[in-house]
Motif scaffolding. Sequence first.
Motif, PDB file in Angstrom:
ATOM      1  N   SER A  22       0.837  -1.206   0.000  1.00  0.00           N
ATOM      2  CA  SER A  22       0.000   0.000   0.000  1.00  0.00           C
ATOM      3  C   SER A  22       0.871   1.255   0.000  1.00  0.00           C
ATOM      4  N   ALA A  24       3.738   1.436  -1.556  1.00  0.00           N
ATOM      5  CA  ALA A  24       4.226   1.528  -2.932  1.00  0.00           C
ATOM      6  C   ALA A  24       3.183   2.162  -3.843  1.00  0.00           C
ATOM      7  N   ALA A  25       1.892   1.906  -3.536  1.00  0.00           N
ATOM      8  CA  ALA A  25       0.828   2.497  -4.360  1.00  0.00           C
ATOM      9  C   ALA A  25       0.855   4.025  -4.231  1.00  0.00           C
ATOM     10  N   SER A  28       4.113   5.318  -5.900  1.00  0.00           N
ATOM     11  CA  SER A  28       3.973   5.241  -7.345  1.00  0.00           C
ATOM     12  C   SER A  28       3.224   6.467  -7.886  1.00  0.00           C
TER      13      SER A  28
ATOM     14  N   ALA B  82      -0.927  -7.989  -2.701  1.00  0.00           N
ATOM     15  CA  ALA B  82      -0.724  -6.817  -1.849  1.00  0.00           C
ATOM     16  C   ALA B  82      -0.192  -5.644  -2.666  1.00  0.00           C
ATOM     17  N   ASN B  83       0.247  -5.926  -3.880  1.00  0.00           N
ATOM     18  CA  ASN B  83       0.795  -4.866  -4.735  1.00  0.00           C
ATOM     19  C   ASN B  83      -0.365  -4.184  -5.455  1.00  0.00           C
ATOM     20  N   VAL B  84      -0.868  -3.084  -4.844  1.00  0.00           N
ATOM     21  CA  VAL B  84      -2.132  -2.498  -5.285  1.00  0.00           C
ATOM     22  C   VAL B  84      -1.935  -1.262  -6.165  1.00  0.00           C
ATOM     23  N   GLN B  85      -0.759  -1.139  -6.794  1.00  0.00           N
ATOM     24  CA  GLN B  85      -0.508   0.036  -7.633  1.00  0.00           C
ATOM     25  C   GLN B  85      -1.366   0.000  -8.893  1.00  0.00           C
ATOM     26  N   GLU B  86      -1.689   1.184  -9.371  1.00  0.00           N
ATOM     27  CA  GLU B  86      -2.539   1.297 -10.560  1.00  0.00           C
ATOM     28  C   GLU B  86      -1.948   0.550 -11.773  1.00  0.00           C
ATOM     29  N   PRO B  87      -0.624   0.696 -12.061  1.00  0.00           N
ATOM     30  CA  PRO B  87      -0.083  -0.030 -13.219  1.00  0.00           C
ATOM     31  C   PRO B  87      -0.232  -1.556 -13.082  1.00  0.00           C
TER      32      PRO B  87
END
Lengths: 200, 121
Positions: A22, A24-25, A28, B82-87
């Motif tokens: 979260s 990293a989101a 990013s 858990a990797n919730v990034q947009e890309p």
Amino acid sequence: MTDWSELELDALTEAFNVGVGSAAAVLSKMVGAEVVLSVPELRVVDKAAALASFGLAVSDRICAVVQPYGGAFESRALLMFTEARSYDLVRAVVPDYMTDMQMGDMAQDALIEVGNLVLDACLTAVGDLLACTLTTRVPALVKGEAGEVMAQMEGNEMMLLHMLFSIKDKNIDGYVGFLLDQQAMQALQQAVARFLSAHL
Amino acid sequence: MKVLVVDDSKVARTIIRAVILDQHPDWSVSEAPNAAEALALAAREPFDIFSIDINMPGVDGFTLVEQLRAQGAQGRMALFSANVQEPVRQRAADLGVAFISKPVTPISVTALLAAVGCGTA
């Protein structure tokens, strides 16, 4: 040293995964690019052995965002980088048009901001997993030789998460650590054991 | 229904399995800790649903989706990460698979089943 089972570490690693994911989101969005995350590895080590498992010599210069927190476990969380990596991180998160001179002023703030983001997200995820509240206090940046920085910290056992992430083609090694005394480490372990017996 | 749960975390696999079996006691749920074992299991028997973690040692979840399809897997797939990034979400959408955010809880597992068209409601 507190002895942790594979399952207990597995449960905590999942919580850290959620926390780092979260954070990293948000990162990013800050940098306008994907933050590529590695599979993190969690270990419990003596504070004295922590440096070696960081791959650091006592004389290496490091930079650590230290975040005290309270609640169910009273302790300090740290996000550590070698000084060289910390510059890469700052370069990645501040806008490209900043000159090196302007950067100097901003570097400290940028590192604290990233540290706060990552540590807060990890503490929230651990708290959610264990159904307990961990309250963060104001973070600070500590710089110096690795041996000195570690010596200043209270607590004798360290829960250490090694994570590798890359931002805009820069590979950044970071370490998330929780420094706990034996009593706090045991309380944490009991909470993890309760979680496991309730869910498995 | 036959489900394959692929995740390097044993705790995550066990909770996903328990929640599915709690809601659907007649389903069968198999587990794989990595892509290689998932491919081997899927080569032996067909699965209707795949729950796949993204950040795993070795082959990641995105690549596993492609490898499973290349191997002829027909089941519906969801990435559970858990990797919730947009890309990352976008890449899941480009692959045509559902994306569900961790942590693994009864709520997120229920959302996963709904996303692959097997909701209880």
